[in-house]
Motif scaffolding. Sequence first.
Motif, mmCIF file in Angstrom:
data_model
loop_
_atom_site.group_PDB
_atom_site.id
_atom_site.type_symbol
_atom_site.label_atom_id
_atom_site.label_comp_id
_atom_site.label_asym_id
_atom_site.label_seq_id
_atom_site.Cartn_x
_atom_site.Cartn_y
_atom_site.Cartn_z
ATOM 1 N N LYS A 124 0.865 -1.182 0.000
ATOM 2 C CA LYS A 124 0.000 0.000 0.000
ATOM 3 C C LYS A 124 0.899 1.228 0.000
ATOM 4 O O LYS A 124 1.758 1.393 0.869
ATOM 5 C CB LYS A 124 -0.898 0.011 1.240
ATOM 6 C CG LYS A 124 -1.959 1.095 1.191
ATOM 7 C CD LYS A 124 -2.946 0.968 2.342
ATOM 8 C CE LYS A 124 -4.032 2.033 2.230
ATOM 9 N NZ LYS A 124 -5.024 1.925 3.323
ATOM 10 N N GLU A 126 0.876 5.543 -0.627
ATOM 11 C CA GLU A 126 0.030 6.729 -0.733
ATOM 12 C C GLU A 126 -0.032 7.208 -2.183
ATOM 13 O O GLU A 126 0.971 7.230 -2.875
ATOM 14 C CB GLU A 126 0.604 7.843 0.151
ATOM 15 C CG GLU A 126 -0.381 8.976 0.380
ATOM 16 C CD GLU A 126 0.188 10.050 1.300
ATOM 17 O OE1 GLU A 126 -0.367 11.139 1.298
ATOM 18 O OE2 GLU A 126 1.192 9.782 1.985
ATOM 19 N N LYS A 127 -1.209 7.552 -2.635
ATOM 20 C CA LYS A 127 -1.516 8.008 -4.002
ATOM 21 C C LYS A 127 -1.561 6.861 -5.013
ATOM 22 O O LYS A 127 -2.111 6.994 -6.086
ATOM 23 C CB LYS A 127 -0.520 9.076 -4.480
ATOM 24 C CG LYS A 127 -0.605 10.380 -3.700
ATOM 25 C CD LYS A 127 0.351 11.411 -4.277
ATOM 26 C CE LYS A 127 0.270 12.709 -3.486
ATOM 27 N NZ LYS A 127 1.223 13.707 -3.993
#
Length: 647
Positions: A124, A126-127
């Motif tokens: 995972k 960010e963005k």
Amino acid sequence: MVIRKEHALALLRVREEEKNEAPTCQLFVKSEEPPYLELERMNLLRMVRPLEYSLTYWGRVLANIIDEMVEKGLIPHPSKWDEDFRWLGSEVLMMIETAIENDDIPGPLTEGELEKRGFIEERKVEKKGVFKAVNQYAKDVYEVFKNAHPRLIIDRELCEYIKKMPPGPAESSMLPAGGRFPILMGAMRLLAFSVPTSDIYALTALGKEIKAACETIAPTLETVISEDIMDSLERAVYEGFDAVTDEEKEVLFELALIDDSGNPLPAGEHLLEAYRIWKERSFKPVKSMNVEIVDAELLRGIEEVWKHHEQDPSTLPTVDELVHYLFYKPLKEYKHLLEHYGRRLYQDLGYQKKEEIKKKFSEVKTVEELFKSFYEKGNEWYKKMYDIVQESLYTLEAFNLVRAEEHEGKKVHYLTDYGKKVLEDMKKRGFREIPAVAVKAITITNKEFASPNVDWYNKGVNALLIGGGAPTEAGKMYADMAYEIRRLPHITRFELQVLHKLPEKGFFVKDLYQHFDETWHEEIEYALNKLEARGYIDILQNEAIILTEAGKLIKRALSGTPEGLANPITPLAVRVLEALRKVGTLYVKEQKIRILPKNIKEAIKLSGLDPESFEREMVILRASNLVGKNSINEAGLLILEALEKLN
């Protein structure tokens, strides 16, 4: 390197004996030995004495990896694997390699196969959200592959098998029946299979040299090729007979590797090259080239205009003369050109006119009529045709197939030796497109352990570059040419649009399609074909797109270039840049090369262009922000750096 159920169990068995403080693993019967022998060739086991084995350092590492992955539930215990399940093989290692090259992202083509083998994890970011990537175990396995230098031992029986097998690229069904020989060859990295499944095989660079040696060697001994034999051969050839013992000389004579004077015979020459590859692990980069139908047609046009010049000296292969040559092509007799013209018309007029354009093709007789019907204003039809011809000539020069020179004050075009070879091939085998991936289907085998995927292979077959289980005469020619030609940078307007969309890595062909209208898929495919042939991108077997070092420089240099320019960088403009560099002075701090006005005449002479053509290319260079009033700026220097990277 090949790990099936039997190999994994063998590794774990030897490691278990080691844990029990036994110095070696003793086999009880000869029939148990094949997987152990193959692991010995992979340098994962060491043969202490007949039927006794111990782990090498990298064998121990791999056994520990298997144990940990079983403990964590990533894979079942090898005892539960299917007998023929290839946990590791050339195809799996290439899936891991291409993922690592692409920021650990394997992509949809290979993700499932890697997941089956426990090499995928969810991440995972960010963005970016949640995505699947190769895990640390995949990287650890790849580390074992890169560091465990395989053994190389060929006995008489395996030598005979290698002699009779087609070298590939070929469908795996073409491999002759040979029991465990394909596994043994994979263990020594002589034979590789395609990603994601093993539909296509090919001999590696090392495998090809070993095959060539086997075809000419005298198989008088039980072992015909080994590291010791290769070492003796190298010393005998490069250091002289005094460097080898009488026993070593006798072996070299018996195998027909050297003559009485110590010179290598054909088998010896191939074995010396095989030894260099094996010892240095030195492999060629993968290169390609591309010829479109209109490019091939213009090669013929240049030849025909030069022939006409012999009767009429005023006729020269200028751009205008070549435009006229293509104008009068009867379309119905040159159906192979329709696709190219159609694509250009769709790009200019929009895909909504596709049906109208198709209908018009069936009505008109010449290219001139076709273009007049769509570009009637003024002489716009002529300008469009001129642009197509000029762009194709730029492409041909970028691949060193033609050379534009000043002749009687005009820019005329000559076929290079490479251009003459391509034209000869087209006349002999038919005028056809040579896609970049079709050539790459052959050159990919120059890597350490790789084979083309099915799509590349099929394109190679359709382009008559592959046939009968091997590269054809034409295939060898284009593959050799991909390494021999001197490339000059070139990029078209649409190709620049595509290049601007590409990050350095972590991107796939399918992602690129999402940046354009769905009707442009064909255009994108052709643009990628050219960008790869030019050396700006590398499309991996998992369909990831990676920018090459040259590609990064080109993209950076043209980042401020307006996308409206038809050809933001041309090979002739690069020749002008090279000439300006020779007559200019480099200012390192300013990152510029300044050129005094008095030196421009010398630059024109060095470029080989007439003054008018030189000035025309200067206009392009200024419009692309590569040169200023009297200097080559930083962007221009990046283009020159890319030129060096390409060659």
